[in-house]
Design a protein around this motif. Sequence first.
Motif, PDB file in Angstrom:
ATOM      1  N   TYR A  63      63.929  30.815  24.079  1.00 58.81           N
ATOM      2  CA  TYR A  63      63.266  32.085  23.762  1.00 58.81           C
ATOM      3  C   TYR A  63      63.452  32.543  22.321  1.00 58.81           C
ATOM      4  O   TYR A  63      62.732  33.427  21.858  1.00 58.81           O
ATOM      5  CB  TYR A  63      63.798  33.202  24.670  1.00 58.81           C
ATOM      6  N   GLY A  64      64.400  31.974  21.641  1.00 61.88           N
ATOM      7  CA  GLY A  64      64.758  32.520  20.347  1.00 61.88           C
ATOM      8  C   GLY A  64      65.733  33.667  20.542  1.00 61.88           C
ATOM      9  O   GLY A  64      66.918  33.544  20.260  1.00 61.88           O
ATOM     10  N   SER A  65      65.249  34.768  21.074  1.00 62.48           N
ATOM     11  CA  SER A  65      66.109  35.887  21.477  1.00 62.48           C
ATOM     12  C   SER A  65      65.334  36.778  22.437  1.00 62.48           C
ATOM     13  O   SER A  65      64.099  36.783  22.439  1.00 62.48           O
ATOM     14  CB  SER A  65      66.577  36.704  20.266  1.00 62.48           C
ATOM     15  N   ILE A  66      66.084  37.501  23.270  1.00 59.26           N
ATOM     16  CA  ILE A  66      65.490  38.413  24.246  1.00 59.26           C
ATOM     17  C   ILE A  66      66.233  39.743  24.167  1.00 59.26           C
ATOM     18  O   ILE A  66      67.463  39.771  24.058  1.00 59.26           O
ATOM     19  CB  ILE A  66      65.592  37.852  25.685  1.00 59.26           C
ATOM     20  N   ASP A  67      65.505  40.840  24.248  1.00 62.95           N
ATOM     21  CA  ASP A  67      66.137  42.154  24.340  1.00 62.95           C
ATOM     22  C   ASP A  67      66.505  42.389  25.798  1.00 62.95           C
ATOM     23  O   ASP A  67      65.710  42.869  26.607  1.00 62.95           O
ATOM     24  CB  ASP A  67      65.172  43.239  23.840  1.00 62.95           C
ATOM     25  N   LYS A  68      67.708  42.016  26.158  1.00 60.66           N
ATOM     26  CA  LYS A  68      68.142  42.099  27.557  1.00 60.66           C
ATOM     27  C   LYS A  68      68.176  43.532  28.067  1.00 60.66           C
ATOM     28  O   LYS A  68      68.063  43.777  29.277  1.00 60.66           O
ATOM     29  CB  LYS A  68      69.520  41.456  27.719  1.00 60.66           C
ATOM     30  N   SER A  69      68.326  44.494  27.169  1.00 62.04           N
ATOM     31  CA  SER A  69      68.429  45.887  27.607  1.00 62.04           C
ATOM     32  C   SER A  69      67.151  46.378  28.274  1.00 62.04           C
ATOM     33  O   SER A  69      67.170  47.383  28.988  1.00 62.04           O
ATOM     34  CB  SER A  69      68.771  46.780  26.414  1.00 62.04           C
ATOM     35  N   CYS A  70      66.040  45.683  28.044  1.00 66.30           N
ATOM     36  CA  CYS A  70      64.757  46.087  28.643  1.00 66.30           C
ATOM     37  C   CYS A  70      64.461  45.359  29.952  1.00 66.30           C
ATOM     38  O   CYS A  70      63.409  45.590  30.556  1.00 66.30           O
ATOM     39  CB  CYS A  70      63.608  45.826  27.668  1.00 66.30           C
ATOM     40  N   LEU A  71      65.369  44.465  30.363  1.00 70.08           N
ATOM     41  CA  LEU A  71      65.071  43.595  31.499  1.00 70.08           C
ATOM     42  C   LEU A  71      66.106  43.707  32.609  1.00 70.08           C
ATOM     43  O   LEU A  71      66.367  42.747  33.335  1.00 70.08           O
ATOM     44  CB  LEU A  71      64.959  42.138  31.025  1.00 70.08           C
ATOM     45  N   GLY A  72      66.691  44.876  32.754  1.00 74.42           N
ATOM     46  CA  GLY A  72      67.590  45.098  33.878  1.00 74.42           C
ATOM     47  C   GLY A  72      66.815  45.207  35.180  1.00 74.42           C
ATOM     48  O   GLY A  72      65.590  45.360  35.202  1.00 74.42           O
ATOM     49  N   LEU A  73      67.529  45.109  36.299  1.00 72.43           N
ATOM     50  CA  LEU A  73      66.886  45.215  37.605  1.00 72.43           C
ATOM     51  C   LEU A  73      66.275  46.603  37.793  1.00 72.43           C
ATOM     52  O   LEU A  73      66.820  47.600  37.319  1.00 72.43           O
ATOM     53  CB  LEU A  73      67.913  44.947  38.709  1.00 72.43           C
ATOM     54  N   LYS A  74      65.145  46.644  38.501  1.00 73.63           N
ATOM     55  CA  LYS A  74      64.488  47.934  38.741  1.00 73.63           C
ATOM     56  C   LYS A  74      65.239  48.699  39.825  1.00 73.63           C
ATOM     57  O   LYS A  74      65.446  48.187  40.928  1.00 73.63           O
ATOM     58  CB  LYS A  74      63.039  47.711  39.139  1.00 73.63           C
ATOM     59  N   PRO A  75      65.636  49.933  39.535  1.00 70.20           N
ATOM     60  CA  PRO A  75      66.452  50.678  40.496  1.00 70.20           C
ATOM     61  C   PRO A  75      65.642  51.242  41.656  1.00 70.20           C
ATOM     62  O   PRO A  75      64.445  51.504  41.542  1.00 70.20           O
ATOM     63  CB  PRO A  75      67.032  51.806  39.649  1.00 70.20           C
ATOM     64  N   ALA A  76      66.325  51.417  42.782  1.00 71.24           N
ATOM     65  CA  ALA A  76      65.815  52.142  43.945  1.00 71.24           C
ATOM     66  C   ALA A  76      66.868  53.204  44.274  1.00 71.24           C
ATOM     67  O   ALA A  76      67.826  53.391  43.529  1.00 71.24           O
ATOM     68  CB  ALA A  76      65.588  51.194  45.112  1.00 71.24           C
ATOM     69  N   SER A  77      66.694  53.904  45.377  1.00 73.23           N
ATOM     70  CA  SER A  77      67.655  54.936  45.772  1.00 73.23           C
ATOM     71  C   SER A  77      68.478  54.471  46.969  1.00 73.23           C
ATOM     72  O   SER A  77      67.986  53.746  47.839  1.00 73.23           O
ATOM     73  CB  SER A  77      66.924  56.233  46.140  1.00 73.23           C
TER      74      SER A  77
END
Length: 385
Positions: free
Chosen positions: A118-132
Amino acid sequence: MTDKPMLHKLPVEAYTSPAWYDREQSMIFSRTWRYAGLAEDISEPGQYMAVQAGLNNIFIVMGRDRRLRAFHNICRHRGTQLIRAVGKTSKALTCPYHDWTYDLEGNLISVPDEDREYGSIDKSCLGLKPASVDLWRGMLFVHPDPDAGSIVEWFGDVEPMLGPHRVEELPEYAEARKSYEIKANWKIVVENYIDVYHLSHLHSGTLGMYDHTRAEYGFVGPHFAFWEPLAEDFGADIEKNAPYPLVIPAGQAGVWVPMLFPGIGLGESESTWSTFIVTPLAPDLTRVETRTRLANESEWAFGRQASRSAAFWRDRIGGKYTAEDGTGEDDPMTGGDFTAEDIYACEQQQKSLVSPHFETGPAARGESPVLGHQDVVLDYVEGRR
């Protein structure tokens, strides 16, 4: 022609059609709180479990800070499910497809061969989508919406109509845990559960310990509340007649059997506390899972209570029909098991729905909850709730 209300506000297709089934998955089970398990199922950091909530597979995990979190079970790379069922991990959750790895707080922390691929990835934008996720009366619930609010907002109005049980103080009786499938639509299973009229008839030989003529019931929002007192002979000496040690004071004995929307049944009696969880699998197939809590007493105390109550129960429980009336040893109507009686009735009703001659008659007073539940379903599928 009768002037009484007829038993169905829903078309037959609501119980047989894949299109109706899909709509309910989207409009009901994907937009409400869904039962996931008991509180003790996740009690240590790293423990997790997954549950289907309509169109959403959601997992709960306890973080290192001992906080419960819920996430949509979808890897942010290609969508593969991370969690298969129930388990424990020490520090992280890894997708089996390409080994993308997330910490217990849902943050993406590792991408294999990141520089080369990938070269590099902004991991901060790819966290798991939260539920309740929330806890209520010793049970875990999830909601697909991360901003669903407190579960008290969902169940708060009906809670005063439930039993006085201190659920968290009652240990689970693991041997009573069951899962079975019923060849009927989920609404037929729910309607049978809340049908007060059938209690004195289908279960005439199996549920005579309660006074069905004095039942109190009704809807609180989308939830059905139900209570009835002990039958006179059972209640005359409840401390001796109960099959297990009491879990509430003798003076409060009775049974609360609510059906909380959608498909969350509770059985709260003088000596047991149980869940009855209804999960649609297909238009004509439903899974039911039950779990039971009993008094926090010794094995000796349970044996003593069984001995004390044996005489009362010896000749009390029997099927609706005798063996001579039945079709053999496996006839559900002769075995004295009220669950088997209910399954039989639900499956026979489902079979009749495909007949061009099927129609329902007038609704009895004790069947009014059936109409009430159909109103709630209509409100959801038509987008009024």
